[in-house]
Design an enzyme around this catalytic site. Structure first.
Site, short mmCIF file in Angstrom:
data_model
loop_
_atom_site.label_atom_id
_atom_site.label_comp_id
_atom_site.label_asym_id
_atom_site.label_seq_id
_atom_site.Cartn_x
_atom_site.Cartn_y
_atom_site.Cartn_z
CB CYS A 82 -0.94 0.01 1.20
SG CYS A 82 -1.94 1.51 1.32
NE ARG A 85 2.48 0.78 3.43
CZ ARG A 85 3.61 0.09 3.50
NH1 ARG A 85 4.01 -0.40 4.66
NH2 ARG A 85 4.35 -0.12 2.42
CD1 TRP A 255 -7.68 8.59 -1.30
CD2 TRP A 255 -8.47 8.46 0.79
NE1 TRP A 255 -6.72 9.10 -0.46
CE2 TRP A 255 -7.18 9.04 0.82
CE3 TRP A 255 -9.18 8.28 1.99
CZ2 TRP A 255 -6.57 9.42 2.02
CZ3 TRP A 255 -8.56 8.68 3.17
CH2 TRP A 255 -7.29 9.25 3.18
CD GLU A 260 -6.01 1.75 -6.13
OE1 GLU A 260 -6.38 2.77 -5.52
OE2 GLU A 260 -6.13 0.60 -5.67
N1 ARG Z 1 -6.73 -1.86 -6.68
C1 ARG Z 1 -8.04 -2.13 -6.15
C2 ARG Z 1 -9.10 -1.63 -7.11
O1 ARG Z 1 -8.78 -1.05 -8.09
C3 ARG Z 1 -8.24 -1.49 -4.79
C4 ARG Z 1 -7.17 -1.78 -3.76
C5 ARG Z 1 -7.19 -0.82 -2.59
N2 ARG Z 1 -6.99 0.53 -3.03
C6 ARG Z 1 -7.07 1.63 -2.25
N3 ARG Z 1 -6.88 2.77 -2.82
N4 ARG Z 1 -7.31 1.54 -0.97
O2 ARG Z 1 -10.28 -1.77 -6.89
#
Ligand code: ARG
Length: 388
Positions: A82, A85, A255, A260
């Site tokens: 992560c 953090r 968030w 991602e």
């Molecule tokens: N990578 C995952 C997704 O695209 C989420 C993982 C957690 N990500 C976060 N920003 N807390 O759905």
């Protein structure tokens, strides 16, 4: 699946179900000592003695709410993959250890989403349900996240929706879920299992699921592509492990970082695979890799994600900001004398890596507890029992 792939290759899973009382006591003592040290609570000896007596008596021990909050936060701090953090200490914790019934887990999970979403001002939140005990396992949520889009396998072998969730979609259908309207973005029901009983499915109430429709800062036609994503990423299938105790259902969320969605979920060839489609709409030359059409499509897709979340007033971060923050986090932890484990291949963003400072250094992958871990054996066993 190819074992060399990142996803499966480094999945952190450490513990097989029940530890022996000795291992449990050792893990408990280590955690309670950490808690007493960091929160300056003095000598942990009495607390450890109480835990020892409780373990001798019942085979397990119960965390105080304060220990649970500390454990959940430190588990985030210890999450090597992560990048976000820096805010580990701001994690809010809902203590729902009294809940194990599947229907109640579903209801409390919907509440979790409402409390985490707050109309877009997203807050980091975890809800902790009943732990595994020697007497009975805690509940389990089969969904990888509380909000996931269905992936319907078509007769031609293709998938409508998110191919990543094709397995869960099929499992939900077998359990009696009639399926959604069949769009590429149908929200899956929650599939929840209480103590080894057959799992049940529960539709998420609409007001618990905030979504963002994608637009683009320059291209008015972008909206008509019909792309969208959910606002809150809430991991639901990892076990929170604190001092030897496993909380198998403990959905948690932060968030999104835009990449991602824009560089993985919508772009990966085994996910929505949208780069050829977008490049085509952008009029790029897709006949040769050397036009860098994939790279250009990626950038516009990522601009679209950040722009749309911003316009909708939904918290989102970008990979440049988050990379800097991560280095701030490392500096802070270092000054406190605490080692930070990190997995470079997960920390470096999936686009423009070298334009971020995290690319230009290495990290130590030390694994610490408390931690969020996968328990694939337990899940597979449960799935096999129900689905074979
Ligand atoms: N990578 C995952 C997704 O695209 C989420 C993982 C957690 N990500 C976060 N920003 N807390 O759905």
């Amino acid at each position: 699946m190819d074992p060399a792939r990142k996803e499966s290759g480094s999945t952190p899973h450490r513990r097989t179900p029940e530890p022996s009382p000795r291992d449990l006591l050792r893990a408990a003592a280590e955690f309670l000592t950490l808690h007493h040290t960091e929160e300056r609570l003095g000598d942990p000896a009495r607390r450890i003695a109480a835990a020892r007596a409780e373990i001798a008596d019942t085979g397990t021990y119960r965390h105080t709410t304060r220990e649970l909050v500390f454990g959940a936060r430190v588990a985030w701090r210890n999450a090597n993959r992560c990048i976000g953090r820096l805010y580990w200490h701001s994690l809010s914790v809902r203590d729902r250890r009294d809940v194990r019934d599947a229907g109640e887990v579903a209801e409390a999970s919907a509440d979790h989403l409402r409390e985490a979403t707050r109309d877009g001002r997203i807050r980091a939140l975890i809800t902790v349900f009943a732990p595994d005990t020697p007497e009975r396992p805690g509940p389990r949520i089969w969904n990888e996240q509380l909000i996931r889009y269905a992936g319907y396998t078509r007769p031609d072998g293709g998938v409508t929706g998110d191919p990543r969730n094709a397995g869960l979609t099929a499992a939900a259908r077998r359990l009696g879920w009639p399926g959604g309207p069949g769009t590429p973005f149908d929200v899956l029901p929650l599939v929840i299992e209480d103590a080894g009983a057959a799992p049940l499915w529960f539709t998420l109430p609409e007001d618990a699921v905030l979504e963002v429709e994608l637009t683009h800062p320059e291209y008015p036609w972008w909206h008509a592509l019909g792309l969208r994503w959910h606002a809150v990423p809430a991991i639901a299938n990892m076990c929170l492990e604190i001092g030897g105790v496993c909380y198998p259902a403990a959905p948690f969320n932060g968030w999104y970082m835009g990449t991602e969605i824009g560089a993985r979920n919508l772009a990966d060839t085994d996910r929505y695979d949208l780069l050829p489609f977008i490049a085509d709409r952008l009029g790029l030359d897709t006949r040769t890799d050397r036009s860098l059409w994939k790279d250009r499509a990626l950038v516009e897709l990522n601009r679209s994600v950040l722009h749309s979340f911003d316009q909708a007033g939904v918290t989102v971060t970008d990979h440049h900001t988050e990379s800097r923050r991560f280095l701030t986090h490392l500096g802070r932890e270092e000054r406190k004398g605490r080692p930070v484990g990190a997995d470079w291949s997960w920390i470096v963003p999936p686009i423009s890596g070298s334009a971020t400072p995290v690319f230009h250094r290495t990290f130590e992958a030390v694994e610490l507890t408390p931690a969020y871990v996968h328990h694939p054996e337990a899940l597979e066993r449960a799935r096999g029992a129900v689905l074979s």
